[in-house]
Design a protein around this motif. Structure first.
Motif, PDB file in Angstrom:
ATOM      1  N   GLU A   1      -1.114  36.564 -11.788  1.00 45.21           N
ATOM      2  CA  GLU A   1      -0.143  36.816 -11.513  1.00 45.21           C
ATOM      3  C   GLU A   1       0.632  37.344 -13.179  1.00 45.21           C
ATOM      4  O   GLU A   1       1.319  38.448 -13.661  1.00 45.21           O
ATOM      5  CB  GLU A   1       0.916  34.945 -11.115  1.00 45.21           C
ATOM      6  N   LEU A   2      -0.037  36.703 -14.288  1.00 43.74           N
ATOM      7  CA  LEU A   2       0.396  37.580 -16.042  1.00 43.74           C
ATOM      8  C   LEU A   2      -0.042  38.660 -16.020  1.00 43.74           C
ATOM      9  O   LEU A   2       1.043  39.568 -16.127  1.00 43.74           O
ATOM     10  CB  LEU A   2      -0.651  36.275 -16.739  1.00 43.74           C
ATOM     11  N   CYS A   3      -1.172  38.903 -15.322  1.00 35.86           N
ATOM     12  CA  CYS A   3      -1.341  41.137 -15.460  1.00 35.86           C
ATOM     13  C   CYS A   3      -0.071  41.158 -14.199  1.00 35.86           C
ATOM     14  O   CYS A   3       0.325  42.906 -14.970  1.00 35.86           O
ATOM     15  CB  CYS A   3      -2.401  41.217 -15.011  1.00 35.86           C
ATOM     16  N   ARG A   4      -0.078  41.095 -13.504  1.00 38.43           N
ATOM     17  CA  ARG A   4       1.133  41.724 -12.056  1.00 38.43           C
ATOM     18  C   ARG A   4       2.102  41.805 -12.815  1.00 38.43           C
ATOM     19  O   ARG A   4       2.747  42.808 -13.653  1.00 38.43           O
ATOM     20  CB  ARG A   4       1.420  40.729 -11.112  1.00 38.43           C
ATOM     21  N   GLN A   5       2.494  40.262 -13.545  1.00 37.20           N
ATOM     22  CA  GLN A   5       4.216  40.978 -14.821  1.00 37.20           C
ATOM     23  C   GLN A   5       3.873  41.952 -15.883  1.00 37.20           C
ATOM     24  O   GLN A   5       5.021  42.443 -16.114  1.00 37.20           O
ATOM     25  CB  GLN A   5       4.591  39.187 -14.989  1.00 37.20           C
ATOM     26  N   LEU A   6       2.700  41.808 -16.767  1.00 39.34           N
ATOM     27  CA  LEU A   6       2.189  42.690 -17.498  1.00 39.34           C
ATOM     28  C   LEU A   6       2.305  43.566 -16.993  1.00 39.34           C
ATOM     29  O   LEU A   6       3.204  45.216 -17.750  1.00 39.34           O
ATOM     30  CB  LEU A   6       1.081  42.611 -18.463  1.00 39.34           C
ATOM     31  N   MET A   7       1.944  44.779 -16.030  1.00 43.94           N
ATOM     32  CA  MET A   7       1.922  46.073 -15.336  1.00 43.94           C
ATOM     33  C   MET A   7       3.202  45.760 -14.687  1.00 43.94           C
ATOM     34  O   MET A   7       4.022  47.721 -15.483  1.00 43.94           O
ATOM     35  CB  MET A   7       0.980  45.607 -14.068  1.00 43.94           C
ATOM     36  N   LYS A   8       3.609  45.128 -14.252  1.00 45.38           N
ATOM     37  CA  LYS A   8       5.397  45.816 -13.588  1.00 45.38           C
ATOM     38  C   LYS A   8       6.272  46.111 -15.128  1.00 45.38           C
ATOM     39  O   LYS A   8       7.027  47.479 -14.860  1.00 45.38           O
ATOM     40  CB  LYS A   8       5.686  44.382 -12.915  1.00 45.38           C
ATOM     41  N   TYR A   9       6.027  45.223 -16.350  1.00 44.53           N
ATOM     42  CA  TYR A   9       7.011  45.258 -16.713  1.00 44.53           C
ATOM     43  C   TYR A   9       6.472  46.467 -18.050  1.00 44.53           C
ATOM     44  O   TYR A   9       7.355  46.519 -18.927  1.00 44.53           O
ATOM     45  CB  TYR A   9       7.575  44.303 -17.536  1.00 44.53           C
ATOM     46  N   ALA A  10       5.599  46.624 -18.678  1.00 41.35           N
ATOM     47  CA  ALA A  10       5.433  47.855 -18.851  1.00 41.35           C
ATOM     48  C   ALA A  10       5.176  49.037 -18.897  1.00 41.35           C
ATOM     49  O   ALA A  10       5.687  49.630 -19.823  1.00 41.35           O
ATOM     50  CB  ALA A  10       3.422  47.630 -18.892  1.00 41.35           C
ATOM     51  N   LYS A  11       5.540  48.927 -17.112  1.00 39.39           N
ATOM     52  CA  LYS A  11       6.143  50.893 -17.249  1.00 39.39           C
ATOM     53  C   LYS A  11       7.578  50.724 -16.550  1.00 39.39           C
ATOM     54  O   LYS A  11       8.053  52.032 -16.344  1.00 39.39           O
ATOM     55  CB  LYS A  11       5.270  51.206 -15.738  1.00 39.39           C
ATOM     56  N   SER A  12       8.326  49.781 -17.021  1.00 35.08           N
ATOM     57  CA  SER A  12      10.109  49.841 -16.978  1.00 35.08           C
ATOM     58  C   SER A  12      10.415  50.280 -17.969  1.00 35.08           C
ATOM     59  O   SER A  12      10.065  49.949 -19.052  1.00 35.08           O
ATOM     60  CB  SER A  12      10.510  48.348 -15.993  1.00 35.08           C
ATOM     61  N   GLU A  13      11.671  50.464 -17.943  1.00 37.50           N
ATOM     62  CA  GLU A  13      12.692  50.945 -18.901  1.00 37.50           C
ATOM     63  C   GLU A  13      13.092  49.798 -19.237  1.00 37.50           C
ATOM     64  O   GLU A  13      14.300  49.961 -19.882  1.00 37.50           O
ATOM     65  CB  GLU A  13      13.743  52.062 -18.263  1.00 37.50           C
ATOM     66  N   GLU A  14      13.324  48.717 -18.721  1.00 34.98           N
ATOM     67  CA  GLU A  14      13.616  47.442 -19.459  1.00 34.98           C
ATOM     68  C   GLU A  14      13.306  46.685 -20.991  1.00 34.98           C
ATOM     69  O   GLU A  14      11.507  46.790 -20.731  1.00 34.98           O
ATOM     70  CB  GLU A  14      13.760  46.099 -18.306  1.00 34.98           C
ATOM     71  N   LYS A  15      13.309  46.535 -21.568  1.00 35.31           N
ATOM     72  CA  LYS A  15      13.039  45.957 -22.632  1.00 35.31           C
ATOM     73  C   LYS A  15      11.931  44.281 -22.421  1.00 35.31           C
ATOM     74  O   LYS A  15      12.738  43.846 -23.858  1.00 35.31           O
ATOM     75  CB  LYS A  15      13.789  46.455 -24.082  1.00 35.31           C
ATOM     76  N   ASP A  16      12.156  44.158 -22.239  1.00 34.09           N
ATOM     77  CA  ASP A  16      11.966  42.900 -21.894  1.00 34.09           C
ATOM     78  C   ASP A  16      10.675  42.300 -22.710  1.00 34.09           C
ATOM     79  O   ASP A  16       9.720  43.184 -22.916  1.00 34.09           O
ATOM     80  CB  ASP A  16      11.637  42.232 -20.089  1.00 34.09           C
ATOM     81  N   ASP A  17      11.099  41.010 -23.223  1.00 29.50           N
ATOM     82  CA  ASP A  17      10.022  40.695 -24.125  1.00 29.50           C
ATOM     83  C   ASP A  17       8.878  39.426 -23.621  1.00 29.50           C
ATOM     84  O   ASP A  17       9.293  39.769 -21.917  1.00 29.50           O
ATOM     85  CB  ASP A  17      10.615  39.883 -25.710  1.00 29.50           C
ATOM     86  N   ILE A  18       7.772  39.364 -24.038  1.00 28.24           N
ATOM     87  CA  ILE A  18       6.423  38.347 -23.547  1.00 28.24           C
ATOM     88  C   ILE A  18       7.000  36.786 -22.974  1.00 28.24           C
ATOM     89  O   ILE A  18       6.708  36.781 -22.334  1.00 28.24           O
ATOM     90  CB  ILE A  18       5.284  37.989 -24.756  1.00 28.24           C
ATOM     91  N   LEU A  19       8.226  36.590 -23.784  1.00 31.60           N
ATOM     92  CA  LEU A  19       8.182  35.284 -22.774  1.00 31.60           C
ATOM     93  C   LEU A  19       9.469  35.341 -21.758  1.00 31.60           C
ATOM     94  O   LEU A  19       9.714  34.432 -20.880  1.00 31.60           O
ATOM     95  CB  LEU A  19       9.010  34.791 -24.207  1.00 31.60           C
ATOM     96  N   SER A  20       9.959  36.937 -21.760  1.00 34.09           N
ATOM     97  CA  SER A  20      10.521  36.740 -20.654  1.00 34.09           C
ATOM     98  C   SER A  20       9.535  37.040 -19.481  1.00 34.09           C
ATOM     99  O   SER A  20       9.629  36.126 -18.044  1.00 34.09           O
ATOM    100  CB  SER A  20      11.356  37.814 -20.581  1.00 34.09           C
ATOM    101  N   VAL A  21       8.955  37.646 -19.420  1.00 40.89           N
ATOM    102  CA  VAL A  21       7.556  37.776 -19.353  1.00 40.89           C
ATOM    103  C   VAL A  21       6.644  36.788 -18.018  1.00 40.89           C
ATOM    104  O   VAL A  21       6.534  36.710 -16.744  1.00 40.89           O
ATOM    105  CB  VAL A  21       6.417  39.251 -19.279  1.00 40.89           C
ATOM    106  N   LEU A  22       7.118  35.415 -19.008  1.00 45.38           N
ATOM    107  CA  LEU A  22       6.009  34.589 -19.005  1.00 45.38           C
ATOM    108  C   LEU A  22       7.003  33.389 -18.769  1.00 45.38           C
ATOM    109  O   LEU A  22       6.354  32.628 -17.371  1.00 45.38           O
ATOM    110  CB  LEU A  22       5.570  34.234 -20.608  1.00 45.38           C
ATOM    111  N   THR A  23       8.153  33.777 -18.210  1.00 47.81           N
ATOM    112  CA  THR A  23       9.046  32.833 -17.343  1.00 47.81           C
ATOM    113  C   THR A  23       8.829  33.425 -15.954  1.00 47.81           C
ATOM    114  O   THR A  23       8.494  32.234 -15.000  1.00 47.81           O
ATOM    115  CB  THR A  23      10.905  33.250 -18.320  1.00 47.81           C
ATOM    116  N   ARG A  24       8.733  34.534 -16.368  1.00 46.57           N
ATOM    117  CA  ARG A  24       8.672  35.293 -14.610  1.00 46.57           C
ATOM    118  C   ARG A  24       7.156  34.630 -14.156  1.00 46.57           C
ATOM    119  O   ARG A  24       6.998  34.558 -12.487  1.00 46.57           O
ATOM    120  CB  ARG A  24       8.522  36.494 -14.179  1.00 46.57           C
TER     121      ARG A  24
END
Length: 490
Positions: A435-458
């Motif tokens: 799940e960590l890698c899914r979320q990292l991949m999702k937001y790595a290619k998005s235009e949103e500037k979500d930081d790592i803590l936002s990713v880990l919350t998801r």
């Protein structure tokens, strides 16, 4: 000025304070004339030669700057900072800024600064620098530092102390904007080459020299107007820099085969190692995978890694996939490695070139023997685990450990909260890492500037939704990050 008063001030100043006064006077008094000064009396003679002790105002400003306002009573002046006028010299904002950095620099950070400058300054210059002020002077001599040349200083400070770097940045943004192209010359009476003639009441200039002195234009704010930092400084302080390519190292410790009788082999862990390698490679990291390490090998690998020069790295990632218990993970020999032993090689003390840079640790391992329950607890009946979900296993172990010791700029992403188990699918990998890698991949290619803590919350939310062997799993991030970290594909 009364020599007796100056003698009393001399008696109150220690050698470090005299050195600070000499540093502040550089650029106002000729550098060569400042050499060899050992006490305040000698300094006062140099100031007197340049007409800087006529009314005591310049000396009062010096004492204010080194925080010795208690000595102003000897000058028969009050403790308020003297007003600036065009009729007399004032201290250089550049030198005052450097002095403030010296004041706030710890011994540990001073040693880091010497190390970082060792490739630009000679060994003799480094060894001769007993204080940060000495080091600043050597940088000036090597043309690495001047009132208008501060980029090297700023870059070095950013490596170990963001607040000190901000002091330089503020000076660059605020003071140098007044006149970025040149440093103004001194008023005639401030020339470094004045010579006293006859009875000393008159001075004749020889050659006018360039001073670091700039007019001090302090901003005035009302109670209704907040004193905000420049937006460029605020933005710089909000996010970690990720400018290098590669960004840094990602080390994966993947333990699958265990040598003892208590811990089972970890089927499916290779899927976790593969997806971590794929994701962090795309994020710009150089990925190194170590398979099946004993406890001693884990410790030695990380200790050696901590000795590496990370000057050209922006971040460090360490992923440990193994069995675990509270506060520890296990080597393949079933011996424990405490979580603080994973992080300690990379503290600012042990790895100074990682200071101020994010250090991410992702731990796929159980942290106890308890199950997490949902809103409707339903313990499994004997044998139900194998019947209902035979592909799920627990990364649990039998031994209790210790909690992790924290330092600045660390993030520890745990697969589960303390005391509880985490789950791994023997075919597709662990619930948390996948799940960590899914979320990292999702937001790595998005235009949103979500930081790592936002990713880990998801990650927490998605993992928490599931049910595993009739139980729940809740990951837990712990962090001492001081900025936002945004990971994007390179």
């Amino acid at each position: 000025m009364d020599r007796l008063k100056l003698s009393h001030i001399d008696e109150e100043l220690d050698s470090s304070e005299v050195a600070a006064l000499c540093f502040l006077c550089l650029g106002i008094v000729n550098r060569k004339r400042m050499e060899g000064i050992k006490d305040a009396k000698q300094l006062f003679l140099r100031l007197e030669e340049n007409g800087l002790l006529d009314d005591g105002a310049f000396l009062a400003e010096l004492l204010h700057t080194i925080r010795r306002a208690d000595l102003l009573s000897l000058l028969e002046t009050d403790s308020r900072r003297p007003e600036e006028t065009d009729a007399r010299p004032t201290l250089s904002p550049y030198r005052v800024m450097l002095y403030r950095i010296y004041e706030d620099m710890t011994t540990e950070n001073f040693e880091k600064m010497k190390f970082l400058l060792s490739s630009k300054l000679g060994r003799r210059q480094i060894e001769a620098s007993d204080t940060a002020l000495d080091l600043f002077v050597e940088m000036e001599k090597a043309d690495l530092l001047s009132p208008t040349k501060l980029k090297d200083m700023h870059a070095v400070l950013k490596e170990f102390d963001q607040q000190l770097a901000l002091t330089v940045k503020h000076y660059m943004d605020e003071v140098l904007q007044q006149n970025p192209t040149r440093v103004p010359p001194l008023p005639p009476r401030v020339s470094m080459d004045y010579q006293r003639v006859n009875n000393g009441s008159q001075q004749t200039p020889s050659t006018l020299s360039i001073s670091e002195t700039r007019p001090s234009r302090e901003r005035i704010y009302s109670d209704a107007q907040p004193n905000r930092q420049p937006s460029s400084v605020a933005n710089e302080m909000e996010y970690y820099d990720l400018n290098h390519n590669p960004r840094g190292l990602c080390v994966v410790i993947n333990n699958e085969k265990f040598l003892g009788e208590e811990l089972k082999d970890r089927g499916g862990t290779q899927e976790d190692a593969n997806v971590l390698q794929s994701v962090f490679s795309r994020l710009g990291f150089t990925v190194v995978v170590h398979n099946n390490l004993t406890a001693g090998s884990i410790q030695s690998e990380l200790t050696e890694l901590g000795k590496k020069d990370f000057l050209d790295h922006d971040a460090l990632v360490v992923c440990v996939l193994s069995h675990g218990e509270k506060g520890c993970v296990f080597g393949t020999d079933e011996k424990k490695v405490k979580l603080r032993e994973l992080t300690s090689p990379f503290t600012s003390k042990n790895a100074p070139t990682l200071a101020g840079k994010p250090k991410l640790f992702f731990i796929q391992a159980c942290q106890g023997g308890s199950y997490q329950e949902g809103a409707v607890p339903c313990p499994p009946r004997p044998g139900e685990e194998e019947v209902r979900e035979p592909s799920l296993e627990e990364d649990a172990g039998p031994v209790h450990g210790e909690t992790v010791a924290w330092d600045a700029d660390f993030l520890m992403g745990m697969a589960t909260v303390p005391e509880c188990k985490s789950f791994r699918n023997t075919s597709t990998g662990s619930i948390y890492i996948q799940e960590l890698c899914r979320q990292l991949m999702k937001y790595a290619k998005s235009e949103e500037k979500d930081d790592i803590l936002s990713v880990l919350t998801r990650v927490n939310r998605e993992v928490g939704k599931g049910e595993y062997l009739s139980h729940k799993q809740m990951p837990e991030p712990k962090y001492t990050l001081t900025k936002k970290l945004v990971l994007k594909y390179v």
